[in-house]
Scaffold this motif. Structure first.
Motif, mmCIF file in Angstrom:
data_model
loop_
_atom_site.group_PDB
_atom_site.id
_atom_site.type_symbol
_atom_site.label_atom_id
_atom_site.label_comp_id
_atom_site.label_asym_id
_atom_site.label_seq_id
_atom_site.Cartn_x
_atom_site.Cartn_y
_atom_site.Cartn_z
ATOM 1 N N THR A 148 7.067 -8.050 -3.088
ATOM 2 C CA THR A 148 7.083 -8.192 -1.748
ATOM 3 C C THR A 148 8.373 -7.797 -0.732
ATOM 4 O O THR A 148 9.423 -8.268 -1.768
ATOM 5 N N SER A 149 8.490 -6.820 -0.564
ATOM 6 C CA SER A 149 10.077 -6.991 0.861
ATOM 7 C C SER A 149 10.186 -8.186 1.108
ATOM 8 O O SER A 149 9.428 -8.568 1.392
ATOM 9 N N VAL A 150 11.346 -8.177 1.164
ATOM 10 C CA VAL A 150 12.046 -9.896 1.549
ATOM 11 C C VAL A 150 11.837 -10.131 2.744
ATOM 12 O O VAL A 150 11.292 -11.472 3.500
ATOM 13 N N ILE A 164 1.054 -0.790 -0.271
ATOM 14 C CA ILE A 164 0.039 -0.067 0.109
ATOM 15 C C ILE A 164 0.654 1.222 -0.228
ATOM 16 O O ILE A 164 0.719 1.984 -0.930
ATOM 17 N N ILE A 165 1.701 1.126 1.111
ATOM 18 C CA ILE A 165 3.016 2.116 1.028
ATOM 19 C C ILE A 165 3.579 2.762 -0.052
ATOM 20 O O ILE A 165 3.200 3.497 -0.886
ATOM 21 N N ARG A 166 4.208 1.703 -0.773
ATOM 22 C CA ARG A 166 4.810 1.747 -2.139
ATOM 23 C C ARG A 166 4.087 1.945 -3.631
ATOM 24 O O ARG A 166 4.662 2.697 -3.842
ATOM 25 N N ALA A 167 2.940 1.408 -2.803
ATOM 26 C CA ALA A 167 1.800 1.855 -4.994
ATOM 27 C C ALA A 167 1.501 3.135 -4.843
ATOM 28 O O ALA A 167 1.227 3.656 -5.461
ATOM 29 N N ILE A 175 -3.806 2.017 8.114
ATOM 30 C CA ILE A 175 -3.445 2.933 7.367
ATOM 31 C C ILE A 175 -3.669 4.998 8.389
ATOM 32 O O ILE A 175 -3.036 5.823 7.760
ATOM 33 N N LYS A 176 -4.294 5.001 9.370
ATOM 34 C CA LYS A 176 -4.948 6.396 9.666
ATOM 35 C C LYS A 176 -3.497 6.616 9.807
ATOM 36 O O LYS A 176 -3.661 7.968 10.060
ATOM 37 N N ASP A 177 -2.422 5.904 10.418
ATOM 38 C CA ASP A 177 -1.778 7.014 11.537
ATOM 39 C C ASP A 177 0.172 7.095 10.557
ATOM 40 O O ASP A 177 0.980 7.248 10.546
ATOM 41 N N ILE A 178 0.019 6.145 9.242
ATOM 42 C CA ILE A 178 0.602 6.613 8.486
ATOM 43 C C ILE A 178 0.998 7.742 7.888
ATOM 44 O O ILE A 178 0.660 7.961 7.121
ATOM 45 N N PRO A 179 2.263 8.377 8.218
ATOM 46 C CA PRO A 179 2.986 9.204 7.527
ATOM 47 C C PRO A 179 2.947 9.722 6.589
ATOM 48 O O PRO A 179 3.741 8.674 5.948
ATOM 49 N N ASP A 180 1.979 10.982 6.178
ATOM 50 C CA ASP A 180 3.039 11.103 3.952
ATOM 51 C C ASP A 180 1.997 10.338 3.207
ATOM 52 O O ASP A 180 2.591 10.322 1.935
ATOM 53 N N LEU A 181 1.327 9.705 3.700
ATOM 54 C CA LEU A 181 1.072 8.839 2.924
ATOM 55 C C LEU A 181 -0.620 9.412 1.953
ATOM 56 O O LEU A 181 -1.533 10.139 2.285
ATOM 57 N N PRO A 182 0.231 8.991 0.296
ATOM 58 C CA PRO A 182 -1.589 10.038 -0.959
ATOM 59 C C PRO A 182 -2.850 9.978 0.067
ATOM 60 O O PRO A 182 -2.492 8.266 0.654
ATOM 61 N N PRO A 183 -3.210 9.931 -1.012
ATOM 62 C CA PRO A 183 -4.614 10.057 -0.475
ATOM 63 C C PRO A 183 -5.333 8.098 -1.116
ATOM 64 O O PRO A 183 -4.803 7.755 -1.985
ATOM 65 N N VAL A 184 -5.713 7.534 -0.041
ATOM 66 C CA VAL A 184 -5.923 6.053 0.063
ATOM 67 C C VAL A 184 -7.547 5.779 0.204
ATOM 68 O O VAL A 184 -7.907 6.903 1.678
ATOM 69 N N LYS A 185 -8.287 5.398 -0.569
ATOM 70 C CA LYS A 185 -9.411 5.233 0.225
ATOM 71 C C LYS A 185 -9.459 3.588 0.433
ATOM 72 O O LYS A 185 -9.059 2.904 -0.610
ATOM 73 N N VAL A 186 -10.585 3.001 1.125
ATOM 74 C CA VAL A 186 -10.767 1.618 0.897
ATOM 75 C C VAL A 186 -12.215 1.211 1.149
ATOM 76 O O VAL A 186 -12.872 2.241 1.540
ATOM 77 N N GLU A 187 -12.860 0.640 0.233
ATOM 78 C CA GLU A 187 -14.115 0.038 0.029
ATOM 79 C C GLU A 187 -14.558 -1.633 -0.658
ATOM 80 O O GLU A 187 -12.991 -2.016 -1.099
ATOM 81 N N ALA A 188 -15.345 -2.072 -0.497
ATOM 82 C CA ALA A 188 -15.770 -3.544 -0.774
ATOM 83 C C ALA A 188 -16.366 -2.956 -2.045
ATOM 84 O O ALA A 188 -16.486 -2.658 -2.176
ATOM 85 N N PHE A 189 -15.817 -4.115 -2.788
ATOM 86 C CA PHE A 189 -16.326 -4.894 -3.372
ATOM 87 C C PHE A 189 -17.034 -6.269 -4.072
ATOM 88 O O PHE A 189 -16.845 -6.634 -3.727
ATOM 89 N N ASP A 190 -17.877 -5.864 -5.268
ATOM 90 C CA ASP A 190 -18.387 -7.650 -5.291
ATOM 91 C C ASP A 190 -18.331 -7.590 -6.733
ATOM 92 O O ASP A 190 -18.140 -6.460 -7.409
ATOM 93 N N GLY A 191 -18.861 -8.874 -6.972
ATOM 94 C CA GLY A 191 -18.133 -9.179 -8.900
ATOM 95 C C GLY A 191 -17.140 -8.770 -9.343
ATOM 96 O O GLY A 191 -16.404 -9.321 -8.721
ATOM 97 N N LEU A 192 -17.048 -8.495 -10.601
ATOM 98 C CA LEU A 192 -15.440 -8.292 -10.958
ATOM 99 C C LEU A 192 -15.103 -6.802 -11.123
ATOM 100 O O LEU A 192 -15.231 -6.611 -10.607
ATOM 101 N N LEU A 193 -13.593 -7.341 -11.062
ATOM 102 C CA LEU A 193 -12.554 -5.810 -10.878
ATOM 103 C C LEU A 193 -12.401 -5.750 -11.525
ATOM 104 O O LEU A 193 -12.492 -4.243 -11.133
ATOM 105 N N VAL A 194 -12.570 -5.747 -12.794
ATOM 106 C CA VAL A 194 -12.413 -4.901 -14.473
ATOM 107 C C VAL A 194 -13.747 -3.855 -13.415
ATOM 108 O O VAL A 194 -13.585 -2.952 -14.469
#
Ligand code: PNS
Length: 166
Positions: free
Chosen positions: A122-124, A21-24, A58-77
């Motif tokens: 993934t980091s080692v 999440i942080i790197r992406a 993710i609440k307390d991660i410093p300098d994290l650009p806008p990140v939203k968390v949402e549940a989804f159903d069905g096809l990812l695309v």
């Protein structure tokens, strides 16, 4: 604006997920963490609980650009299109992940050629880590502190406690 989706079951989120999440989030203008509702695997936490645990993590991660968390159903695309996302982010831990991930990425690209999958190796220090291992360790009362964000450790133990009391 470049929007990326990081999809998964996140049952529960691990330090390996957090690392991705942080790197992406540095790669896109907005990262949406997509929590799959109806996963074939019977989840430990409901989708709503998994969303809350990620938000907490993710609440307390410093300098994290806008990140939203949402549940989804069905096809990812379809979810990605609905969110105007052009990138799907996935983590690759080992060669064993590769075959499965390649198949999903190619299928998704065939379903919607406007969406590409980007892999983060993934980091080692997290290459061995999985949500299923965390669940198994926690179910036996083992120490999961090295594997998940500290703020969600107790919620995982509490979940197993509540399951044992029904
Ligand atoms: O954390 P996971 O369980 O490895 O995540 C898997 C996920 C959510 C990425 C995958 O199951 C998914 O995208 N499911 C949604 C259904 C879908 O779009 N399937 C088509 C791809 S074959």
């Amino acid at each position: 604006m470049k929007v990326g989706i990081y999809p998964g079951s996140f049952d529960p989120i691990t330090l390996g997920h957090l690392d991705v999440i942080i790197r992406a989030s540095g790669l896109v203008d907005q990262l949406i963490i997509g929590v799959l509702k109806n996963t074939a695997k019977k989840p430990l936490f409901t989708a709503e609980e998994r969303v809350k645990l990620i938000e907490l993590a993710i609440k307390d991660i410093p300098d994290l650009p806008p990140v939203k968390v949402e549940a989804f159903d069905g096809l990812l695309v379809n979810f990605a299109k609905e969110k105007n996302a052009s990138i799907i982010v996935r983590g690759l831990r080992a060669i064993t992940d590769f075959e499965y991930e390649l198949q999903i990425a190619q299928t998704n690209h065939k379903l919607n050629p406007a969406i590409d999958t980007v892999f983060f190796t993934t980091s080692v220090e997290y290459s061995y880590l999985s949500s299923s291992a965390v669940r198994e360790i926690a179910s036996f009362g083992g120490d999961i502190q090295k594997f998940v964000p500290e703020c969600i450790v107790q919620s995982i133990y509490d979940k197993y406690k509540s399951l044992r009391s029904v």
